[in-house]
Design a protein around this motif. Sequence first.
Motif, short mmCIF file in Angstrom:
data_model
loop_
_atom_site.label_atom_id
_atom_site.label_comp_id
_atom_site.label_asym_id
_atom_site.label_seq_id
_atom_site.Cartn_x
_atom_site.Cartn_y
_atom_site.Cartn_z
N ARG A 779 18.93 66.82 83.11
CA ARG A 779 17.84 66.23 82.90
C ARG A 779 16.90 67.13 82.29
O ARG A 779 15.77 67.70 83.08
N PRO A 780 17.04 67.29 81.05
CA PRO A 780 16.10 68.53 80.41
C PRO A 780 14.51 68.25 80.20
O PRO A 780 14.00 69.04 80.28
N VAL A 781 14.15 66.80 80.03
CA VAL A 781 13.00 66.60 80.21
C VAL A 781 12.70 65.32 81.13
O VAL A 781 13.67 64.72 81.67
N GLU A 782 11.64 65.04 81.27
CA GLU A 782 11.35 63.90 82.54
C GLU A 782 11.71 62.81 81.66
O GLU A 782 11.49 62.63 80.53
N HIS A 783 12.45 61.84 82.67
CA HIS A 783 12.69 60.68 81.88
C HIS A 783 14.22 60.51 81.16
O HIS A 783 14.60 59.35 80.91
N LEU A 784 14.61 61.79 80.62
CA LEU A 784 15.59 61.60 79.98
C LEU A 784 16.89 62.27 80.67
O LEU A 784 16.81 63.44 81.43
N GLU A 785 18.05 61.71 80.70
CA GLU A 785 19.19 62.13 81.14
C GLU A 785 20.29 62.21 80.22
O GLU A 785 20.58 61.24 79.72
N VAL A 786 21.20 63.31 80.19
CA VAL A 786 22.38 63.32 79.40
C VAL A 786 23.52 63.80 80.01
O VAL A 786 23.54 64.46 80.88
N GLY A 787 24.67 63.13 79.89
CA GLY A 787 25.67 63.22 80.68
C GLY A 787 27.09 63.31 79.98
O GLY A 787 27.24 63.01 78.78
N LEU A 788 28.03 63.87 80.63
CA LEU A 788 29.29 63.86 80.17
C LEU A 788 30.12 63.63 81.23
O LEU A 788 30.14 63.96 82.37
N GLN A 789 31.09 62.61 81.10
CA GLN A 789 32.07 61.91 82.18
C GLN A 789 33.64 61.96 81.63
O GLN A 789 33.80 61.68 80.59
N ALA A 790 34.15 62.49 82.63
CA ALA A 790 35.81 62.57 82.25
C ALA A 790 36.30 61.68 83.38
O ALA A 790 36.36 61.87 84.66
N TYR A 791 37.22 60.59 82.85
CA TYR A 791 38.05 59.70 83.68
C TYR A 791 39.41 60.17 83.41
O TYR A 791 40.07 60.50 82.44
N ASN A 792 40.06 60.09 84.78
CA ASN A 792 41.64 60.79 84.83
C ASN A 792 41.56 62.00 84.18
O ASN A 792 42.23 62.34 83.24
N LEU A 793 40.89 62.76 84.82
CA LEU A 793 40.54 64.22 84.26
C LEU A 793 42.04 64.83 84.10
O LEU A 793 42.12 65.86 83.01
N PHE A 794 43.03 64.78 85.04
CA PHE A 794 44.27 65.60 84.83
C PHE A 794 45.34 64.84 83.88
O PHE A 794 46.62 64.95 84.09
N ASN A 795 44.89 63.77 83.49
CA ASN A 795 45.74 62.86 82.56
C ASN A 795 47.19 62.38 83.37
O ASN A 795 48.07 62.30 83.13
N LYS A 796 46.74 61.98 84.66
CA LYS A 796 47.89 61.49 85.38
C LYS A 796 48.46 60.09 85.11
O LYS A 796 47.56 59.41 84.81
N LEU A 797 49.77 60.07 84.87
CA LEU A 797 50.57 58.91 84.55
C LEU A 797 50.79 58.29 85.91
O LEU A 797 51.65 58.45 86.89
N ASP A 798 50.12 57.14 86.34
CA ASP A 798 49.94 56.26 87.62
C ASP A 798 49.94 54.99 87.48
O ASP A 798 49.01 54.35 87.15
N PHE A 799 51.17 54.53 87.66
CA PHE A 799 51.33 53.12 87.49
C PHE A 799 50.99 52.18 88.79
O PHE A 799 50.68 51.02 88.51
N ARG A 800 50.51 52.76 89.71
CA ARG A 800 49.88 52.21 90.71
C ARG A 800 50.98 50.80 91.41
O ARG A 800 50.34 50.06 92.03
N GLY A 801 52.09 51.09 90.86
CA GLY A 801 53.08 49.96 91.33
C GLY A 801 52.60 48.55 90.95
O GLY A 801 53.34 47.62 91.38
#
Length: 835
Positions: A779-801
């Motif tokens: 949050r560099p200034v008031e009211h503003l938010e910049v973000g970076l999000q990683a999903y499945n960070l380690f690239n897991k091959l997960d079929f969950r059955g």
Amino acid sequence: MKNSVRQSAASLGAIAVMMAVSAPAFAQTPAAPAASAEPGLDEIVVTASGRDKSRLQSAVAVTSVDAATIANFKPVSESEIYRLIPGIQAAGTAGPGGNSNIAVRGLPVATGGSPFVQLQEDGLPTVLFGDIQFGNNDYFTRYDASVERLESVRGGGATTYASQAPGAIINYISNTGEKAGGFFGINQGLDFREARVDFRYGAPIGENTRFHIGGFYKVGNGPLNNFRVSNSIQIKANLTQEFGDGKGYVRLLAKFANTKDPNYTGAPALATRNGNTVSNITPFAGFDGRSQNNYSVYNTTGLFLNRAGTALERRDIDGITTKQFSIGAQFHYEFGDNFTVDNNFRWSDISGAFAAPFLNLTRTTGIIGSTVNGGVVASLRYAAGPRAGQVYTGTYVDNNVNVRTNIRDAGSIANDLALSGKFDAGFAKVTARAGLFVMRQNIGMDWHVNQSTREVSGDNPAQLDLYTAAGARLTNEGISGYNNNWGTCCARDYDLSYTNTAPFLSLDLDGEAFALDGSVRFENVKAKGGGTQGGTTITVSSGGVNLPALLSNSVREVVDYSRSYTSWTAGALWKANANTSIFIRASKGGRFNGDRQTFGGKFTTTGALCTSAQARAATNGCTADGVTPSVDFVNQYEIGIKNRGNIGTGRYSVEFSLLKADFKQSTFELSATRCGGAAGGCIIDSKYRSTGAEFFGTLSFGAFSLVANATYSDSQQLDGTTYRRASYLPSLTYTVSTNYDIGDMVTLGLAATGQSSVRDDPGNVYPGGIIVNSTISVRPVEHLEVGLQAYNLFNKLDFRGNGSNVADVTGANSVVLTGTPVVGQTFLGTLKYSF
């Protein structure tokens, strides 16, 4: 002195339980976020309740997941959000379009959808039944910025406060603009092409009036596709007028949605199998389900036989589409100090479609030499794309269906009226409630399931045409027949309506140290309508090739019957102290089997339910018992503890329940995989039993916060005369989320979600897994938010059955399998401006 000792003992016991349950999950790395610690156990429960008790003093298992928690997690599908709720067991791999299997507390899904879980928006179901064929409830529910929080009640509390929800209710509760403010946000895929805009704004507009509006627009390829398959918009708004005397309000609500998103239909993989144990799952060459899908730029449209059976029409193959418009009104008023009336109304116009290429692997050599449409197959050739006309030489082909189901009408009208009275009886405060719920649900659909052949590839797979040795083409655009892929069962056309009428009563005694409650719900469901399925096979000319087409023109099945049944629940709560409560609950709840009862020989020629005697005698058109499976009953028992307190300078809360249930389920399944290899569908009738535990906890120390949940279930299905482990349901699912604030400018987040192994119908056991997500927000200034999000960070091959099955044996212990894995590593950039 005694109170102090009792409070300390209860707190220490709760901490011990929390540590014992959460330690193994945390040791395997954090899992997905759960509900926020604020406002915690003091929050008033509004779902499946009298709206006058906090979570701490309610004798039910209830959890809230706030908007901030969901925003930190960034789930890739609607059902993955539900992994943030203890007790809810959903793989979350079906994709943003929906079509998920959502189980609860060891109540597995025999076929598809959410048979025991109801999804609500502001207290009313989006559709009456959670497992409508080609119309699961998660098609029509989308989380967006207008939602303040999700609230879920599991177990007996859901049984009598809602129809068709003996397992759980998940309620999307809207922000109503009590405080002026909102935000505008942009989410942009960094390694995939997709953009989403979210917005909301609400505010008072006078002394007694306020409004709120919010929604989203999303467009792009998504992380698994090579062309634009997502194009969705949703806007929800409400206007609240409070009465001048402060005794109540009237609220108007509206929703518009026009959505198009893919559902993920599976991917192949390689694995090792020793006996029934599957391990060492690795990506399939040329088709990695973490980043690729079966949708194709060369198969965005297809020819389908029209509803009348008179012509071929070109229609989109574009995932799950919905069109929705609904309007609603809520009324709340307190008459004096004792009586309150609440009324909740909604009218919805809903339609859409399900159109997708399903995946199934077979060897190319098994098709060469076979007879198709009167000719012997000598070769397979690309029907489209840069290699059109060239011979296909791949080892495997995908011979599953191209399906399009038109959802002509899934609209509904619903009203829930409740009157409550509160009295002081001296020894306790007594609350009595009476109400009436009425909902009419329409289900009008026509199914089109084409026999298809395509290449096995995750990079825009092309349809494959079949040729004789003389060069005669036996198919067109990879299609070898219309409406006939699954046999006569699945060329269907029907219009049904179900009217659910449910009076309900409850009585609550709330004393200084104890609370007792009981409630009963009298359900009546009236079914009317009918339809046809496959009958005559005709020949149609398609691209110069004569192909078979199955008409939906069998003898019309009439549906005209009603079924009544009763659901009940009773609970007790001990208020051990201001920070601890212990509750017990028992319940019996029913859920009505709707459209999955049709076309199974369960109705007489006049539309009544067949009795078992009629089925045995094969009279009046009956071949199966219709009365017994028309309602599935669930018996549930639970005991739980809720506790909060301090740990040094930090705060914690914990909720823990022990669970036991037994139930039966009867439903139609169209998949040959789940029908023992038989095409044409089958009826699955089975009994289940389950024991388990459910945990939810929060912990905060200054700038650090942690939220966790876990669900353990030993769910067993009756197989002949013995019980075996239930299919497609992990014994353990868990979720953990941590956040750390660095001053007021930076927040770091780490989250993960995992589960144990899963068994399929043939008895193969697939490994469990865990995926990790991370976020950073600045949050560099008031009211503003910049973000970076990683999903499945380690690239897991997960079929969950999820739907996995062994498709082919390639060696002594090597196999090819199909299933739906978790989306692989993806990065998302976010920009949010609050005002």
